[in-house]
Design an enzyme around this catalytic site. Structure first.
Site: not given
Length: 344
Positions: A150-151
């Site tokens: 997600v990052e």
């Protein structure tokens, strides 16, 4: 979920904080003992070794400046992300208190995280990294975002391949690391740069060093409330926090009263699977806190006033008055320091 009242040990912590503050005051101004600094215009003040908060040094520790420069470059390098759009500086903006002012940061493809990004300033003084303390060092912390889908959504093999394509990084790495571009060297360079990110010379630091005029009477009153109410039991030391774990919801069930429990809300439990660690988090540093809204791990407190009110209610069991909150916030605003000699 444990919703029981505070344990005796917690009460001891809170009471001890208030008692110690009183004792420090009494010792400093015992009959016949001259105060270490001139009297405040409205209050007697006391500073020095007796205070539970320690000022930051004016300069960072002795660091290899070549590694600092390389780490700074990597900190701002979007090639660490899969789609070349996200750098460490995307979520930890040095011109915004070391945060991005979002409730949850955005990663590659605009994906939203599930926990508030803490400031990178003074992170070298934290005893662990991340809200749940899963990284013991800044080097270990670097690994998380790079591999988080997600990052940054990347992998170390992909990152190294990108960095090796041009000669600039190869030359710069070889100047500091004999084995060149490796995972460990990337982590160390970024961590070394982050250790240089200290913010000394706040007005409160000046007060601690003996400048009795550095605080107004309202700010000084806020500091006294901060200590007497027990905030100091968790927020003390050189980083005014960042050196212990504590449960969110000691006096009242925060997560029962504020919505459903997510994995991020589990705190240390997500790492240890020990029920005693449910909702337990690393206590954040309060340095530069006026610049790092929104607050709490879930970003649920948009202002400092909100955060202080929540802490009073759930951590101390206090319904703080508007005046109390205003004075404590006034004190917290004195914790903003300087970076490279410039005010934040």
């Amino acid at each position: 979920m444990d919703t029981s009242p505070a344990t005796p040990s917690l009460w001891i912590k809170i009471i001890l904080g208030a008692v110690l503050s009183t004792c420090f005051y009494a010792l400093e101004f015992w009959p016949g003992k001259a105060p270490s600094v001139p009297p405040h215009p409205h209050y007697l003040v006391f500073t020095g070794s007796g205070e539970p908060i320690t000022p930051l040094p004016l300069a960072p520790p002795d660091l290899d400046q070549k590694k600092v420069a390389l780490g700074r470059k990597l900190f701002n390098e979007p090639k660490l992300s899969h789609d070349n759009t996200i750098a460490c500086a995307s979520c930890h903006q040095l011109n915004h208190g070391g945060v991005d002012s979002r409730k949850y940061s955005l990663g590659i493809y605009g994906q939203s995280g599930n926990i508030n990004a803490p400031t990178v300033y003074n992170s070298g003084y934290n005893f662990r990294q991340f809200w749940n303390g899963r990284a013991a060092t800044l080097e270990q912390q670097v690994d998380g975002p790079v591999n988080n889908p997600v990052e940054m959504g990347s992998s170390w093999s992909e990152v190294i391949s990108k960095l090796q394509k041009g000669p600039a990084y190869s030359i710069q790495f070889s100047g500091s690391y004999p084995d060149g571009i490796t995972v460990g060297n990337i982590e160390n360079a970024i961590a070394t740069f982050e250790r240089s990110l200290i913010t000394p010379n706040s007005r409160f630091d000046k007060f601690l060093k003996g400048d009795s005029a550095a605080l107004t009477s309202k700010e000084f009153s806020g500091y006294q409330l901060f200590k007497s109410y027990g905030c100091i039991s968790c927020h003390q030391g050189i980083n005014i926090g960042g050196n212990l774990y504590e449960k969110l919801g000691i006096m009242r069930p925060y997560f029962v009263e504020n919505g459903h429990l997510t994995e991020a809300d589990m705190g240390r439990y997500a790492i240890t699977r020990n029920l005693e660690d449910m909702n337990v988090f690393k206590v954040p540093s309060l340095r530069n806190v006026a610049l790092t809204a929104p607050y709490l791990h879930d970003g649920s407190a948009p202002t400092l006033e909100d955060a202080v009110k929540i802490m009073g209610k759930y951590q101390l069991g206090l319904d703080l008055t508007t005046e109390d909150i205003s004075e404590i916030v006034a004190f917290l605003k004195t914790l903003t320091g300087e970076y490279n000699g410039n005010p934040l």
